[in-house]
Write a protein that holds these residues in place. Structure first.
Motif, PDB file in Angstrom:
ATOM      1  N   GLU A 101       0.830  -1.210   0.000  1.00  0.00           N
ATOM      2  CA  GLU A 101       0.000   0.000   0.000  1.00  0.00           C
ATOM      3  C   GLU A 101       0.864   1.259   0.000  1.00  0.00           C
ATOM      4  O   GLU A 101       0.611   2.205  -0.759  1.00  0.00           O
ATOM      5  CB  GLU A 101      -0.925  -0.023   1.219  1.00  0.00           C
ATOM      6  CG  GLU A 101      -1.851   1.179   1.334  1.00  0.00           C
ATOM      7  CD  GLU A 101      -1.239   2.309   2.149  1.00  0.00           C
ATOM      8  OE1 GLU A 101      -1.635   3.475   1.915  1.00  0.00           O
ATOM      9  OE2 GLU A 101      -0.365   2.051   2.994  1.00  0.00           O
ATOM     10  N   SER A 102       1.889   1.275   0.815  1.00  0.00           N
ATOM     11  CA  SER A 102       2.766   2.449   0.902  1.00  0.00           C
ATOM     12  C   SER A 102       3.456   2.722  -0.428  1.00  0.00           C
ATOM     13  O   SER A 102       3.514   3.869  -0.892  1.00  0.00           O
ATOM     14  CB  SER A 102       3.800   2.233   2.002  1.00  0.00           C
ATOM     15  OG  SER A 102       4.713   3.318   2.045  1.00  0.00           O
ATOM     16  N   PHE A 104       2.503   1.656  -3.457  1.00  0.00           N
ATOM     17  CA  PHE A 104       1.489   2.060  -4.433  1.00  0.00           C
ATOM     18  C   PHE A 104       1.190   3.561  -4.303  1.00  0.00           C
ATOM     19  O   PHE A 104       1.112   4.288  -5.301  1.00  0.00           O
ATOM     20  CB  PHE A 104       0.191   1.275  -4.225  1.00  0.00           C
ATOM     21  CG  PHE A 104       0.175  -0.108  -4.830  1.00  0.00           C
ATOM     22  CD1 PHE A 104       1.185  -0.543  -5.677  1.00  0.00           C
ATOM     23  CD2 PHE A 104      -0.869  -0.985  -4.560  1.00  0.00           C
ATOM     24  CE1 PHE A 104       1.156  -1.809  -6.235  1.00  0.00           C
ATOM     25  CE2 PHE A 104      -0.910  -2.254  -5.122  1.00  0.00           C
ATOM     26  CZ  PHE A 104       0.101  -2.670  -5.957  1.00  0.00           C
ATOM     27  N   GLN A 105       1.010   4.002  -3.072  1.00  0.00           N
ATOM     28  CA  GLN A 105       0.674   5.410  -2.849  1.00  0.00           C
ATOM     29  C   GLN A 105       1.817   6.322  -3.273  1.00  0.00           C
ATOM     30  O   GLN A 105       1.589   7.372  -3.909  1.00  0.00           O
ATOM     31  CB  GLN A 105       0.346   5.640  -1.362  1.00  0.00           C
ATOM     32  CG  GLN A 105      -0.838   4.838  -0.832  1.00  0.00           C
ATOM     33  CD  GLN A 105      -2.188   5.434  -1.202  1.00  0.00           C
ATOM     34  OE1 GLN A 105      -2.307   6.150  -2.193  1.00  0.00           O
ATOM     35  NE2 GLN A 105      -3.222   5.116  -0.429  1.00  0.00           N
ATOM     36  N   THR A 108       2.017   6.370  -7.140  1.00  0.00           N
ATOM     37  CA  THR A 108       0.885   7.115  -7.689  1.00  0.00           C
ATOM     38  C   THR A 108       1.079   8.615  -7.495  1.00  0.00           C
ATOM     39  O   THR A 108       0.808   9.419  -8.403  1.00  0.00           O
ATOM     40  CB  THR A 108      -0.429   6.669  -7.026  1.00  0.00           C
ATOM     41  OG1 THR A 108      -0.624   5.270  -7.264  1.00  0.00           O
ATOM     42  CG2 THR A 108      -1.620   7.436  -7.581  1.00  0.00           C
ATOM     43  N   ALA A 139      -9.789   0.489  -7.229  1.00  0.00           N
ATOM     44  CA  ALA A 139      -8.889   0.656  -6.087  1.00  0.00           C
ATOM     45  C   ALA A 139      -7.601   1.364  -6.479  1.00  0.00           C
ATOM     46  O   ALA A 139      -7.092   2.203  -5.736  1.00  0.00           O
ATOM     47  CB  ALA A 139      -8.576  -0.705  -5.466  1.00  0.00           C
ATOM     48  N   LEU A 140      -7.048   1.019  -7.660  1.00  0.00           N
ATOM     49  CA  LEU A 140      -5.793   1.630  -8.095  1.00  0.00           C
ATOM     50  C   LEU A 140      -6.013   2.804  -9.046  1.00  0.00           C
ATOM     51  O   LEU A 140      -5.186   3.711  -9.110  1.00  0.00           O
ATOM     52  CB  LEU A 140      -4.899   0.589  -8.780  1.00  0.00           C
ATOM     53  CG  LEU A 140      -4.459  -0.606  -7.947  1.00  0.00           C
ATOM     54  CD1 LEU A 140      -3.556  -1.522  -8.769  1.00  0.00           C
ATOM     55  CD2 LEU A 140      -3.743  -0.162  -6.678  1.00  0.00           C
ATOM     56  N   LEU A 499      -6.186  -5.576   0.157  1.00  0.00           N
ATOM     57  CA  LEU A 499      -5.404  -4.470  -0.388  1.00  0.00           C
ATOM     58  C   LEU A 499      -6.291  -3.254  -0.653  1.00  0.00           C
ATOM     59  O   LEU A 499      -5.877  -2.112  -0.411  1.00  0.00           O
ATOM     60  CB  LEU A 499      -4.712  -4.904  -1.681  1.00  0.00           C
ATOM     61  CG  LEU A 499      -3.354  -5.583  -1.530  1.00  0.00           C
ATOM     62  CD1 LEU A 499      -2.864  -6.107  -2.881  1.00  0.00           C
ATOM     63  CD2 LEU A 499      -2.334  -4.608  -0.945  1.00  0.00           C
ATOM     64  N   ALA A 500      -7.502  -3.500  -1.155  1.00  0.00           N
ATOM     65  CA  ALA A 500      -8.423  -2.391  -1.390  1.00  0.00           C
ATOM     66  C   ALA A 500      -8.741  -1.666  -0.089  1.00  0.00           C
ATOM     67  O   ALA A 500      -8.842  -0.429  -0.050  1.00  0.00           O
ATOM     68  CB  ALA A 500      -9.703  -2.911  -2.040  1.00  0.00           C
ATOM     69  N   LYS A 502      -6.753  -1.433   2.511  1.00  0.00           N
ATOM     70  CA  LYS A 502      -5.558  -0.652   2.848  1.00  0.00           C
ATOM     71  C   LYS A 502      -5.519   0.660   2.064  1.00  0.00           C
ATOM     72  O   LYS A 502      -5.033   1.684   2.544  1.00  0.00           O
ATOM     73  CB  LYS A 502      -4.299  -1.459   2.551  1.00  0.00           C
ATOM     74  CG  LYS A 502      -4.061  -2.648   3.462  1.00  0.00           C
ATOM     75  CD  LYS A 502      -3.572  -2.209   4.835  1.00  0.00           C
ATOM     76  CE  LYS A 502      -3.257  -3.397   5.721  1.00  0.00           C
ATOM     77  NZ  LYS A 502      -2.825  -2.968   7.083  1.00  0.00           N
ATOM     78  N   LEU A 503      -6.049   0.610   0.839  1.00  0.00           N
ATOM     79  CA  LEU A 503      -6.028   1.787  -0.027  1.00  0.00           C
ATOM     80  C   LEU A 503      -7.226   2.704   0.200  1.00  0.00           C
ATOM     81  O   LEU A 503      -7.424   3.677  -0.528  1.00  0.00           O
ATOM     82  CB  LEU A 503      -5.991   1.337  -1.493  1.00  0.00           C
ATOM     83  CG  LEU A 503      -4.695   0.642  -1.934  1.00  0.00           C
ATOM     84  CD1 LEU A 503      -4.920  -0.146  -3.225  1.00  0.00           C
ATOM     85  CD2 LEU A 503      -3.579   1.664  -2.117  1.00  0.00           C
ATOM     86  N   LYS A 505     -10.436   1.884  -0.074  1.00  0.00           N
ATOM     87  CA  LYS A 505     -11.519   1.615  -1.014  1.00  0.00           C
ATOM     88  C   LYS A 505     -12.389   0.441  -0.555  1.00  0.00           C
ATOM     89  O   LYS A 505     -13.068  -0.195  -1.366  1.00  0.00           O
ATOM     90  CB  LYS A 505     -10.943   1.300  -2.398  1.00  0.00           C
ATOM     91  CG  LYS A 505     -10.064   2.395  -2.975  1.00  0.00           C
ATOM     92  CD  LYS A 505     -10.873   3.609  -3.408  1.00  0.00           C
ATOM     93  CE  LYS A 505      -9.984   4.622  -4.117  1.00  0.00           C
ATOM     94  NZ  LYS A 505     -10.751   5.779  -4.630  1.00  0.00           N
TER      95      LYS A 505
END
Length: 718
Positions: A101-102, A104-105, A108, A139-140, A499-500, A502-503, A505
């Motif tokens: 998650e970290s 990905f953020q 992004t 989610a992404l 994971l969603a 965590k994001l 969503k």
């Protein structure tokens, strides 16, 4: 077969699992019985038997009978792993998901959502394939999602869509095969790839059918052929022109069908005037007489079916090659009635369903288009988002690898696939994956791709993960799996939900079971070409399988037969399409004198991640090989069984030689199930079909030499 009383079985220390094979597109049903080993040699013994079902009729092949071996392997990954100091070490799920998650953020924020890529697989359940597409887009927020089915069915799928208005692997039923009086098997080796279907073809032969096999090799399937067209690789589109030419010359056409149910005939007729059979014979390496014989057999038969598979489709003109075979079907009117039709023999277990519900770059659930405004509005409404929030279409699987190599994609999430082995031009793919800021792989085993991963997430196997799959004939099946998940492994769909969450969503991913996901898939597909709305878990349990399209829970669907009265285009008509005869994208020359094709062997599946973990299957083929004609071997000073190096314009690999007279002299064949130094895709061409983005796996030109000669030359240089 006597039913087993499961309650008493548990008391007697038996574990009984009714499931289905995780491998090919037939999806054979089977029973796995696990019991303590009374001899003391092992902890448990397993017995496997086929269960009655409409596709394989209770048959199992060697892969199905040994599928439990990989699921129970000690090599299973049982907890999350993270790369630290170049070593994969165990971590908690919380640490692994937080790290993903970290990253990905961060990516992004720095590069935008399209710097994230998602790569799925054609063996995932419908539920997971659906959720992977939704996860990517909701989610992404990335447009970059695609899957390995791009290398399996894309040519036939795009051809079916353009010709018929919809793609479903088989337009007829498996039960129609014995009714056909002529069967064309173009580029498909049923005997090794879908062996439990062979009785359908032997029954057809017993009923008087003429079987035509188109293949540069004399395979186990070609052995049963009445007519074998040993075509030069890459010339299937030209061969179809030759067959059509004869049908036109002999007036073996259904003019009423053409007039009432097709469009574009006049253009095809004009094109046929320019086709010369002698030119087709020269291009394909066949004699005019055998082409004519095959065409007459197909045209004169009262009922006929054409099947294609990867041999025709995995070419840079695979889309138009399939369309040309479909021209034959339409010109003779042999579709939409018993014993007639067309079938694309799907390879992967869920190759059909996996491409219908959104993990393909240009699709939304129900075979909707992500570029169609009405489709976007409908699916966005089901998902509870605004249509503008949906990304637009992305790119195909190999094109994603090119974007990774160009560092436009900075992170890749891989689920149910092994792209470093399955993609063409594997050296570039490996370089690309090494450049990623984050590579996450969800898998059961340490695949070649997983070895490169920063984070590995352990997933459950077919014995543990419930879900639906759609077999090669468009029949949706329910695989109920009751075995406990080993170690800390989790269901693939559950990982996406976590994971969603965590994001941030989680409100879009509230599912407690695979059935919850399927119920949403049903709604998302409603009204689409691949309409699953009328299919429920209850129906699947009760009926054993349901064909799509099935728009209502009160209907039986179409019972497997497509296009009885109309096609799926708005005008109800199928479309002819003239196809030019041309040479393959690579022509043999002095430096690269041989044409290399690839394919499967009976005991293995895809890149071997699972079958190599089965001792019984691995023992049948412990290493890769290159098959060549004895005359070719003599010319290149190669002995049977020795190690050789195969080199193309892209790269090289090393395998043992296998000499035979069951292949064309200008062609070599290499199985696709091995990675590392034995990976055939180190040498395959990355050129893509412009219509469907299928790579040209079947027509790379290569040079071949014994490694002993190479070693000798090195010694002389030193």
């Amino acid at each position: 077969m006597q039913p087993i009383n499961k309650s008493s079985a548990v008391k007697d220390s038996l574990v009984v699992l009714d499931t289905q094979c995780p491998f090919c597109s037939v999806q054979c049903k089977m029973r796995v019985v696990k019991e303590p080993d009374t001899t003391g040699a092992r902890r448990f013994t397993y017995s496997i038997e086929g269960l009655p079902n409409a596709a394989s009729e209770g048959r199992l092949c060697v892969k199905g009978r040994n599928a439990h071996q990989h699921a129970t392997s000690r090599d299973r990954i049982l907890q999350p792993l993270m790369k630290k100091n170049d070593q994969h070490v165990p971590v908690t799920w919380e640490e692994a998901l937080d790290a993903i998650e970290s990253k990905f953020q961060t990516i992004t924020h720095k590069h935008g959502a399209d710097a994230l890529g998602v790569y799925g697989g054609g063996s995932l359940t419908n539920e997971t394939a659906y959720l992977l597409g939704k996860f990517s887009r909701v989610a992404l927020g990335t447009r970059y999602v695609d899957y390995n089915g791009r290398f399996c069915m894309s040519a036939a799928a795009s051809a079916g869509n353009k010709t018929f208005g919809v793609d479903r692997g088989l337009t007829c039923r498996l039960s129609d095969i014995p009714l056909a009086r002529c069967i064309v098997l173009a580029g498909t080796n049923i005997a090794e790839c879908q062996p439990t279907l062979m009785p359908y073809f032997t029954k057809a032969k017993e009923n008087g059918a003429i079987i035509i096999v188109i293949d540069p090799r004399i395979t186990a399937t070609a052995d049963m052929a009445d007519i074998h067209l040993q075509v030069k690789p890459g010339t299937d589109a030209a061969l179809a022109n030759g067959l059509l030419k004869v049908l036109f010359e002999e007036n073996l056409l259904d003019h009423s069908f053409i007039a009432n149910r097709t469009s574009g005939y006049e253009q095809l007729k004009s094109h046929m005037d320019s086709v010369l059979l002698e030119e087709v014979a020269e291009l394909t390496g066949l004699k005019e007489a055998v082409i004519r014989k095959a065409a007459l057999a197909y045209g004169l038969a009262e009922t006929s079916i054409i099947f294609t598979a990867r041999g025709v489709e995995q070419q840079t003109d695979g889309h138009v090659a399939v369309r040309n075979f479909l021209n034959m079907v339409l010109a003779t009117g042999k579709i939409g009635k018993p014993g007639c039709g067309y079938g694309a023999i799907t390879g992967q277990g869920n190759g059909q369903g996996g491409r219908e519900h959104g993990q393909k770059s240009d699709q939304l659930p129900g075979y909707r288009s992500i570029e169609n405004e009405e489709d976007r509005r409908y699916v966005a409404g089901v998902w509870g988002i605004e249509p503008a929030e949906l990304p637009r279409k992305g790119v195909s699987a190999y094109e994603m690898m090119e974007l990774v190599h160009q560092q436009e994609i900075r992170s890749l999430f891989v689920m149910g696939s092994n792209p470093v082995v399955s993609n063409p031009n594997a050296n570039l793919v490996e370089e690309a994956l090494e450049s990623l800021e984050l590579l996450v792989v969800a898998d059961m085993f340490m695949s070649e791709t997983a070895r490169m991963a920063d984070i590995i997430l352990p997933i459950t196997a077919y014995l543990e993960n419930t879900g639906t799959l759609t077999n090669l004939e468009g029949r949706v099946l329910l695989r109920e799996s009751t075995a406990a998940a080993p170690g800390e492994s989790r269901h693939d769909w559950s990982i996406l939900c976590q994971l969603a969450e965590k994001l941030g969503k989680q409100c879009y991913f509230k599912y407690d079971s695979a059935q919850d996901i399927f119920d949403e898939l049903r709604l998302a597909s409603r009204g689409g070409l691949a309409d699953y709305y009328g299919i429920t878990y209850e129906r699947l349990r009760r009926e054993g399988g349901v064909y799509w399209p099935c728009p209502s829970t009160d209907e039986n669907g179409n019972q497997g037969m497509m296009f009885e009265h109309e096609f799926a285009h708005p005008d109800g008509k199928a479309k002819f399409f003239p196809v030019n005869s041309k040479l393959p994208q690579e022509i043999p020359n002095e430096q690269y004198p041989l044409i290399m094709t690839n394919g499967r062997v009976l005991a293995h599946y895809l890149t071997g991640v699972q079958t190599h973990k089965s001792p019984s299957l691995a023992a049948r083929n412990i290493e890769n090989y290159v098959e060549m004609h004895s005359a070719t071997a003599r010319k290149h000073r190669i002995e049977d069984g020795e190690w050789v190096e195969v080199t193309s314009r892209r790269g090289s690999f090393s395998v043992r030689s296998r000499i035979t007279d069951k292949i064309r002299e200008d062609t070599v064949f290499v199985p696709m199930h091995w990675g590392g130094l034995q990976n055939v895709n180190k040498a395959t061409s990355p050129e893509l079909d412009p219509d469907c983005k299928m790579p040209g796996f079947k027509t790379s030109t290569v040079h071949i030499a014994p490694l002993r000669l190479k070693s000798l030359k090195l010694e002389q240089l030193l």
